[in-house]
Design a protein around this motif. Structure first.
Motif: not given
Lengths: 318, 318, 281
Positions: A154, A184-190, A192, A196, A214-215, A218
């Protein structure tokens, strides 16, 4: 402490149309960028398409040669390094690319792609299998995927492979070129979250390029806002309130995931000038609600305030 | 009153069933958000409503789509063709490919009202220019004679919106109308779409993966996951107290104003492909709160006092 | 090996099966000509000249009484070896030139492109004739002439592939790892560019068989008594009303072989799904 990476007057021109019967036109993609990137920090570069942020990332890594100006990495001017020394230098500075779908050779297995850095740098790894498993675990990939091909993964998994490749040579500095823009946003958050954690655990220094303020706010310690090749504002703390009208507009364009904080979007009038034909004054003047006659004729210089806040505007807000 | 009522919609492509049991209502003067990650079935739902499943080899297997009292699942193609563009209009994701590059943009807008409203050439042109002005396109009369390549991405998307509005439709389906655009332009387009729906009392089905856009623009929200409805409610309620763990995770994927560092987690794993839909609740492999029954039994979409949700944890505090 | 398994898959489609069977037969003839041919191809028998096909000579005899079938079987050897060698040289040289031009760009690319465009605007036969006029006749000469005549095609194709691949992110990513030109070209660009070039090479082999026959027809190719399909047709023209089989059978051999190559190439293109990449040229 000296900064890890230091940019001085970095400028890059692209020429187009130098063909038969076509006049040669020059576009300045990055214009006179001076910036220090402190060790262990995350510096964000934010702007819209065509603002030169990706070109800047490539200039910093010398994937593109600068038209003028310099990039210093740990005291060494990478613009003057001979090819062999530059190749060796690349062990220290790596990049994670925007498009994970084309960042891995479709004919390579994941294992081969992750281990390619050692082949390229001619580094003998004592136990390649163990190192591969270690790298894959580091980015949260199941080592069982080593024999798979990129098309079997993926987008998020591919981006993890991209990060593992970038980390293989133990670099100190990473340029992250919109690493989540095509996910996808959910994957983006993963992703990031992963970046981090890696930054904290390995003490890395990041240059994070994104269109998403905003990203950036953050994720980053410091924010550089670019517009049409120029730095228009540098926020010493990512969450400081921007004062440049363009940075304000960017912030105003982000919708909070909270219906109680709905915004009235201010319409920016006017057109974005052609990068081949920039106005003599401020590049944002044509769209700026605060613009005056001065802005049309005089280009504002980037001025540093006492708190390290830099801004290039005749009429800063707030 | 509901303009569009979808009840228990199931869609098959070949012998797989990517969508089942999709139910929702779209009302006049209201923006209904259809959200989920890629692969959740948002665009497929739109295609079903537009009667365009045949183009991708799909068909409606169960359920009904009622538009203004007319059953669309049994409507013959010639009748559907009169409906599409006239009463149901589509704004697609990519403005670059929605316009014919060799036809002047004005002619492309004129064509819609000439075809569906039977307007004369001058009347159609006057109408198009009026629409362009309503969409805040500067210098509409000049741009009416321009070609698509002369316009920026944001302007092109406004032209696509003008085309969608040209025949005075009752229902507009906007499939990720701003993902291909720059941040500032994206915000402006959303603002324009919202104003338009309010002014004209249209029904809008806004397909997006961005919870920020949902919070900003939508009145009610349908959350889709892997081809099923996970939750449905008013925007206020869904953000204030999401009932489905998937909804809560999706909201948490967008960094909120002043979100502390290290707290952006994302959702582990990815949306399963249609061939790998798990038994029970399709979200359970990614759900931190899954209990035994989630692995085996499909949760029904229960209608509650406000909204509905398909989750066994309903009533179990987080 | 997966490439062999892939070819086997193609050979099991209807189009692939027919063409593969013909090709295998022609290749077997070429490889085992001395054992397969019923007679010596060079032994003359003037009293038995221009005999029509019969039980002893299935395809009849030519104007010197030589067995036509034996000459056609040996002719397969000449045709295939010339065509395959020439195209092989052409593909290797074209890939090298094209890859360098596409990768390095600049003056080198401009010169290569200019020369390629120039030769591209002449028919292959004209280029081959011109070269033979300069370097002389004979098997080696026509191999070199054919190789150069087709060089432009493979150079263009490889250059287009490499230019397209060069902007792939994985190439930039590899450069960023510190890779030199050789690593980028040989480990990434060529492996990804090679498939359409190989298929184009296979299709060009069919054309090269015709070109070799044409040159043979003009007496510029393999010199007698070495049998060549083109030269056989040429000598058959004089007997066309007395003994039409002399021109008919070699002509049929050329046609069947070339059609089989084209059919198989077509099946390969479909199976590999690379029609678009070939069209980029």
């Amino acid at each position: 402490m000296t900064p890890l990476v230091s940019l001085k007057g970095l400028t890059r021109d692209f020429a187009s149309g130098s063909g038969f019967l076509k006049p040669r036109r020059v576009m300045r993609a990055v214009d006179d960028v001076t910036l220090d990137i402190p060790r262990g920090s995350v510096t964000g570069v934010v702007g819209e398409s065509g603002c030169g942020k990706s070109t800047l990332g490539r200039l910093v890594l010398r994937l593109l040669a600068a038209t003028s100006g310099s990039v210093t990495y740990d005291g060494a001017d990478i613009g003057s390094l001979p090819p062999a020394a530059l190749r060796a230098m690349r062990r220290n500075m790596q990049m994670v690319f925007q498009d994970p779908y084309s960042a891995i050779d479709p004919r390579y297995t994941i294992g081969r792609a992750v281990m390619e850095p050692y082949q390229v740098q001619r580094i003998a790894v004592l136990d390649p299998k163990a190192r591969l498993a270690e790298l894959m675990a580091m980015v949260g990939l199941n080592p069982g995927l080593a024999a798979s091909y990129p098309h079997q993964l993926s987008g998020g998994q591919k981006q993890r492979v991209g990060i593992a490749r970038a980390l293989a040579l133990n670099p100190a500095f990473l340029v992250l070129d919109e690493p989540t823009a095509s996910l996808d946003v959910s994957i983006q958050a993963q992703i990031i979250g992963l970046l981090e954690g890696l930054q904290r655990d390995l003490g890395l220094t990041y240059l994070f390029i994104s269109h998403d303020l905003s990203l950036v706010r953050y994720f980053c310690d410091r924010v550089v806002v670019m517009y049409l090749g120029r730095v228009v504002e540098v926020l010493p703390q990512a969450r400081a309130t921007p004062r440049h009208p363009y940075a304000r507009a960017l912030m105003n364009s982000h919708f909070e995931p909270d219906p109680a904080r709905r915004k009235t979007v201010q319409m920016l009038r006017g057109v974005i000038p052609s990068p081949f034909n920039l106005p003599p004054g401020c590049a944002f003047a044509a769209r700026c609600p605060a613009a005056t006659a001065l802005c049309q004729t005089d280009r504002p210089a980037l001025v540093t305030g006492t708190d390290g806040h830099q801004i290039a505007c005749h009429h800063p807000q707030g | 009153m509901a303009l569009l009522t979808v009840t228990g919609l199931g869609v098959a492509i070949g012998n797989v069933t990517p969508l089942d049991g999709i139910s929702f209502e779209a009302r006049k003067g209201e923006i209904l958000g259809l959200v989920g990650e890629s692969g959740s079935g948002k665009s497929l739902t739109a295609l079903a409503v537009m009667g365009l499943l045949g183009r991708i080899g799909g068909r409606v297997t169960t359920g009904s789509i009622l538009f203004d009292g007319q059953e669309l699942t049994i409507l013959a193609e010639p009748a559907f063709r009169r409906l599409r563009g006239k009463r149901i209009a589509l704004i697609s994701q990519n403005p670059m490919t929605s316009l014919d590059p060799i036809v002047r943009i004005g002619a492309q807008i004129d064509q819609v009202s000439r075809l569906h409203l039977g307007l004369s050439k001058p009347a159609a042109k006057a109408r198009s220019i009026d629409l362009m002005q309503q969409l805040r396109i500067p210098d509409a009369e000049t741009l009416h004679g321009a070609y698509p390549h002369q316009l920026s991405g944001g302007m092109k998307q406004r032209i696509v919106i003008a085309m969608a509005l040209a025949a005075d439709p009752d229902l507009i389906i906007a499939d990720e109308p701003t993902t291909a655009l720059d941040v500032t332009i994206q915000a402006q387009i959303i603002q324009i779409i919202v104003d338009l729906v309010r002014d004209r009392g249209l029904a809008l089905l806004l397909i997006t993966h961005d919870m920020g856009v949902v919070a900003q623009a939508c009145d009610r929200v349908v959350v889709l996951y892997a081809g099923r409805v996970a939750e449905m409610n008013t925007t206020q309620a869904i953000f204030a107290a999401p009932r489905h763990p998937y909804t809560a995770s999706l909201i948490a994927c967008i960094p909120a104003h002043d979100q502390p560092e290290g707290t952006l987690l994302g959702i582990p794993g990815t949306v399963p492909g249609v061939l790998n839909y798990p038994p029970g609740c399709r979200f359970h492999p990614r759900c931190a709160r899954a209990i035994d029954v989630c692995h085996a039994e499909v949760p029904v979409l229960q209608t509650l006092t406000a909204g509905s949700v398909a989750c066994y944890l309903q009533g179990v505090p987080a | 090996m997966s490439a062999l398994r892939f070819l086997w898959g193609v050979a099991r489609t209807p189009r692939g099966a027919v063409s593969a069977a013909v090709l295998v037969l022609v290749i077997l003839c070429a490889l085992f000509a001395p054992w397969l041919a019923p007679y010596d191809y060079a032994i003359q028998n003037l009293p038995g000249a221009n005999t029509s096909p019969n039980a002893a000579h299935w395809m009849g005899t030519d104007e010197f009484g030589r067995d036509l079938m034996s000459r056609i079987i040996h002719g397969a050897r000449t045709s295939l070896s010339v065509a395959i060698t020439a195209i092989g040289i052409s593909v290797v040289a074209g890939m090298t030139l094209g890859a360098m031009a596409g990768y390095f760009g600049g003056i080198f690319d401009r010169v290569v492109t200019a020369v390629v465009d120039l030769t591209w605007s002449f028919p292959e036969i004209l280029i081959a004739l011109l070269l033979i006029a300069i370097i002389g006749t004979g098997t080696e000469s026509i191999i070199i002439a054919i190789a150069i005549a087709y060089l432009a095609q493979f150079t263009r194709l490889t250059r287009a592939q490499v230019m397209a691949l060069r902007s792939e992110t994985y190439v930039e990513a590899t450069v960023n790892l510190g890779a030199g030109h050789a690593h980028v070209i040989f480990r990434h660009l060529l492996p990804n560019a090679i498939t359409p070039v190989i298929v184009a090479g296979m299709l060009a082999t069919g054309d090269a068989i015709i070109l070799e026959a044409t040159l043979g027809f003009f007496g510029l190719g393999a010199q007698p008594p070495t049998p060549s399909w083109g030269a056989m047709m040429s000598s058959g023209t004089a007997q066309i009303f007395i003994a039409p089989w002399i021109i008919l059978f070699p002509g049929a051999a050329i046609a069947v072989t070339v059609i089989a190559i084209n059919l198989f190439g077509d099946a390969l293109i479909d199976a590999l799904d690379i029609r678009n990449r070939l069209r980029e040229v």
